[in-house]
Write a protein that holds these residues in place. Structure first.
Motif, PDB file in Angstrom:
ATOM      1  N   GLU A 185       0.827  -1.209   0.000  1.00  5.89           N
ATOM      2  CA  GLU A 185       0.000   0.000   0.000  1.00  5.89           C
ATOM      3  C   GLU A 185       0.864   1.264   0.000  1.00  5.89           C
ATOM      4  N   TYR A 186       1.998   1.204   0.701  1.00  7.16           N
ATOM      5  CA  TYR A 186       2.905   2.352   0.688  1.00  7.16           C
ATOM      6  C   TYR A 186       3.448   2.603  -0.714  1.00  7.16           C
ATOM      7  N   GLN A 187       3.731   1.534  -1.422  1.00  8.79           N
ATOM      8  CA  GLN A 187       4.204   1.684  -2.803  1.00  8.79           C
ATOM      9  C   GLN A 187       3.130   2.345  -3.664  1.00  8.79           C
ATOM     10  N   ARG A 188       1.882   1.985  -3.411  1.00  5.04           N
ATOM     11  CA  ARG A 188       0.780   2.549  -4.202  1.00  5.04           C
ATOM     12  C   ARG A 188       0.659   4.053  -3.972  1.00  5.04           C
ATOM     13  N   ILE A 189       0.659   4.492  -2.717  1.00  3.90           N
ATOM     14  CA  ILE A 189       0.477   5.919  -2.469  1.00  3.90           C
ATOM     15  C   ILE A 189       1.758   6.709  -2.727  1.00  3.90           C
ATOM     16  N   SER A 190       2.893   6.004  -2.876  1.00  6.42           N
ATOM     17  CA  SER A 190       4.150   6.670  -3.201  1.00  6.42           C
ATOM     18  C   SER A 190       4.456   6.628  -4.694  1.00  6.42           C
ATOM     19  N   ASN A 191       3.488   6.185  -5.482  1.00  4.42           N
ATOM     20  CA  ASN A 191       3.659   6.181  -6.937  1.00  4.42           C
ATOM     21  C   ASN A 191       3.544   7.607  -7.440  1.00  4.42           C
ATOM     22  N   ILE A 192       4.595   8.098  -8.047  1.00  4.17           N
ATOM     23  CA  ILE A 192       4.646   9.507  -8.447  1.00  4.17           C
ATOM     24  C   ILE A 192       3.557   9.862  -9.456  1.00  4.17           C
ATOM     25  N   LYS A 193       3.063   8.869 -10.192  1.00  5.12           N
ATOM     26  CA  LYS A 193       1.999   9.118 -11.167  1.00  5.12           C
ATOM     27  C   LYS A 193       0.723   9.621 -10.490  1.00  5.12           C
ATOM     28  N   LYS A 194       0.541   9.247  -9.239  1.00  4.84           N
ATOM     29  CA  LYS A 194      -0.646   9.672  -8.474  1.00  4.84           C
ATOM     30  C   LYS A 194      -0.677  11.184  -8.289  1.00  4.84           C
ATOM     31  N   TYR A 195       0.493  11.821  -8.326  1.00  5.94           N
ATOM     32  CA  TYR A 195       0.584  13.251  -8.021  1.00  5.94           C
ATOM     33  C   TYR A 195       0.874  14.108  -9.250  1.00  5.94           C
ATOM     34  N   LYS A 196       1.147  13.472 -10.368  1.00  2.00           N
ATOM     35  CA  LYS A 196       1.346  14.217 -11.605  1.00  2.00           C
ATOM     36  C   LYS A 196       0.000  14.450 -12.269  1.00  2.00           C
ATOM     37  N   ILE A 197      -0.296  15.691 -12.579  1.00  2.95           N
ATOM     38  CA  ILE A 197      -1.577  16.036 -13.179  1.00  2.95           C
ATOM     39  C   ILE A 197      -1.426  16.084 -14.695  1.00  2.95           C
ATOM     40  N   SER A 198      -2.145  15.220 -15.389  1.00  6.00           N
ATOM     41  CA  SER A 198      -2.148  15.228 -16.840  1.00  6.00           C
ATOM     42  C   SER A 198      -3.382  15.988 -17.315  1.00  6.00           C
ATOM     43  N   SER A 199      -3.171  17.048 -18.082  1.00  4.38           N
ATOM     44  CA  SER A 199      -4.310  17.862 -18.532  1.00  4.38           C
ATOM     45  C   SER A 199      -5.281  17.044 -19.379  1.00  4.38           C
ATOM     46  N   ASP A 200      -4.792  16.010 -20.057  1.00  7.17           N
ATOM     47  CA  ASP A 200      -5.662  15.178 -20.887  1.00  7.17           C
ATOM     48  C   ASP A 200      -6.594  14.291 -20.066  1.00  7.17           C
ATOM     49  N   GLU A 201      -6.294  14.140 -18.777  1.00  7.53           N
ATOM     50  CA  GLU A 201      -7.089  13.249 -17.940  1.00  7.53           C
ATOM     51  C   GLU A 201      -8.021  13.994 -16.990  1.00  7.53           C
ATOM     52  N   LEU A 202      -7.925  15.303 -16.939  1.00  8.66           N
ATOM     53  CA  LEU A 202      -8.685  16.071 -15.947  1.00  8.66           C
ATOM     54  C   LEU A 202     -10.196  15.954 -16.126  1.00  8.66           C
ATOM     55  N   TRP A 203     -10.657  15.773 -17.359  1.00 10.99           N
ATOM     56  CA  TRP A 203     -12.090  15.681 -17.607  1.00 10.99           C
ATOM     57  C   TRP A 203     -12.724  14.519 -16.851  1.00 10.99           C
ATOM     58  N   LYS A 204     -11.925  13.491 -16.550  1.00 10.94           N
ATOM     59  CA  LYS A 204     -12.455  12.314 -15.872  1.00 10.94           C
ATOM     60  C   LYS A 204     -12.858  12.601 -14.422  1.00 10.94           C
ATOM     61  N   SER A 205     -12.310  13.660 -13.834  1.00 12.20           N
ATOM     62  CA  SER A 205     -12.609  13.979 -12.433  1.00 12.20           C
ATOM     63  C   SER A 205     -13.717  15.016 -12.286  1.00 12.20           C
ATOM     64  N   VAL A 206     -14.280  15.491 -13.404  1.00 14.34           N
ATOM     65  CA  VAL A 206     -15.394  16.439 -13.332  1.00 14.34           C
ATOM     66  C   VAL A 206     -16.649  15.690 -12.887  1.00 14.34           C
ATOM     67  N   LYS A 207     -17.317  16.208 -11.884  1.00 10.29           N
ATOM     68  CA  LYS A 207     -18.466  15.504 -11.310  1.00 10.29           C
ATOM     69  C   LYS A 207     -19.700  15.592 -12.201  1.00 10.29           C
ATOM     70  N   GLY A 208     -20.477  14.511 -12.180  1.00  7.62           N
ATOM     71  CA  GLY A 208     -21.781  14.518 -12.825  1.00  7.62           C
ATOM     72  C   GLY A 208     -21.768  14.407 -14.332  1.00  7.62           C
ATOM     73  N   THR A 209     -20.740  13.783 -14.898  1.00  4.62           N
ATOM     74  CA  THR A 209     -20.628  13.727 -16.359  1.00  4.62           C
ATOM     75  C   THR A 209     -20.815  12.316 -16.925  1.00  4.62           C
ATOM     76  N   SER A 210     -21.293  11.402 -16.097  1.00  2.00           N
ATOM     77  CA  SER A 210     -21.377  10.011 -16.547  1.00  2.00           C
ATOM     78  C   SER A 210     -22.358   9.809 -17.698  1.00  2.00           C
ATOM     79  N   LYS A 211     -23.320  10.723 -17.854  1.00  2.00           N
ATOM     80  CA  LYS A 211     -24.325  10.560 -18.909  1.00  2.00           C
ATOM     81  C   LYS A 211     -24.001  11.334 -20.181  1.00  2.00           C
ATOM     82  N   LEU A 212     -22.855  12.015 -20.209  1.00  2.00           N
ATOM     83  CA  LEU A 212     -22.490  12.774 -21.402  1.00  2.00           C
ATOM     84  C   LEU A 212     -22.089  11.834 -22.539  1.00  2.00           C
TER      85      LEU A 212
END
Length: 370
Positions: free
Chosen positions: A182-209
């Protein structure tokens, strides 16, 4: 135990030199993020068995001594619920300190419940009731009161005692490798790098778009993030999720249509109208083969729902035997991925595979057999 407030580079250097040979350090941070894009670090607390220091990061410009200390691979960094602290350090230094020990994760592996709070764990292990009345303190205000300093000190004072206790209990129960994964999982640097191409996935309420709406969402979410960084403001202050959703549905192509979109105030229209229209037009020109796919998973069929029911029963049974939360072993989301055919979800890797993976795989094979 010696307690000190460090507000100069010289004192910071002296403290870091003194504790540099420690095998572990207990760490916590106090920060403000309500009005900014990046968290504003205000205080760092460090504890050993003998000393506690509150490092005033507002008063000290040069934190290089602290950086060398916290990024030493010879020192285990002890946190409670480490993710937010790790995000702070990643934002500062574009890297993560390792190795770590997270008392929240360790506690969950020992039956203290899922995501137990620091105060509850201190009460359970140390028998001390903490005063949490200052949890909303403005940590960027100076000077800090003695009560505020003591509050900050308490956030690391008991980490040391809990670290020794939990580490020993994990070893006694043969569960140290659980938390290491679990420590390896939360220490994965990818978890903290923000990819602009992926940000749309975290917008709330868009599952029906639909896909043609999601491509607009992807473009606008990336623009919103870049604008928030430029202004150092929270993303929602630039454009709320509700407004993003409305723009993706309506897809106006001229500024005159924007006032009808939910949540767009006059000031935001003045500042952002041209950019919004520009990015909507840009998204509409993107070929459909590049459109994102909908985020909603395919509903389970009757046999799959039956398999999920049996899998959940198995997880609950095994969790009871181990005296841990069922969600520690496998969440409904993990099981859904497994049942839908994803071959290597978390539940079939590492220590989970050892405990329940084989049983789950066998159960699901039987439940899918004709």
């Amino acid at each position: 135990m010696q307690i000190e407030v460090i507000n100069s580079s010289d004192r910071l250097q002296a403290f870091c030199t003194h504790v540099a040979k420690q095998e572990w350090l207990a760490l916590d941070t106090e920060f403000m993020r309500e009005t900014t894009y990046y968290p504003n670090l205000c205080l760092i607390q460090i504890a050993t068995d003998e000393r506690i220091a509150c490092i005033d990061t507002i008063a000290i410009d040069d934190l290089s001594a602290f950086k060398r200390l916290v990024y030493s691979s010879a020192i285990t960094k002890v946190f409670h619920a480490a993710s937010q602290d790790l995000e702070i350090f990643f934002n500062l230094y574009a890297d993560l300190p390792t190795p770590i020990f997270d008392t929240q994760i360790a506690a969950s592996a020992l039956g203290y419940g899922e995501q137990i709070s620091y105060a509850r764990l201190v009460k359970a292990i140390c028998g001390v009731t903490l005063d949490k009345s200052l949890s909303r303190t403005s940590w960027n205000r100076r000077p800090l009161s003695n009560k505020e300093i003591q509050y900050a000190v308490n956030d690391v004072k008991y980490l040391a005692e809990m670290y020794h206790y939990l580490k020993n209990e994990l070893e006694q129960h043969g569960r140290s490798h659980w938390v290491a994964d679990e420590y390896q999982r939360i220490s994965n640097i990818k978890k903290y790098k923000i990819s602009s191409d992926e940000l749309w996935k975290s917008v709330k309420g868009t599952s029906k778009l639909a896909p043609h709406q999601l491509i607009v969402l992807k473009e606008l979410a990336a623009w919103r993030d870049q604008q928030a960084i430029r202004e150092n403001k929270p993303r929602q202050w630039i454009l709320r999720d509700k407004s993003l959703r409305a723009l993706c549905v309506e897809q106006p192509t001229c500024a005159l249509a924007l006032p009808e979109i939910a949540g767009l105030t006059a000031s935001k229209l003045t500042r952002y109208a041209d950019a919004i229209i520009k990015h909507i037009r840009k998204a509409r020109k993107i070929p459909d083969r590049q459109w994102p796919k909908a985020q909603r998973p395919t509903p389970l069929n009757r046999e799959q729902r039956k398999a999920l029911k049996y899998a959940l029963q198995l997880i609950r049974k095994r969790a009871t035997e181990l005296n841990v939360s069922p969600n520690l072993l496998a969440t409904r989301n993990m099981l859904g991925k497994l049942i839908r055919g994803q071959r290597r979800p978390d539940v079939l890797s590492g220590w989970r595979e050892e405990l329940i993976g084989t049983e789950l795989a066998t159960l699901l094979e039987k439940s899918s057999a004709p």
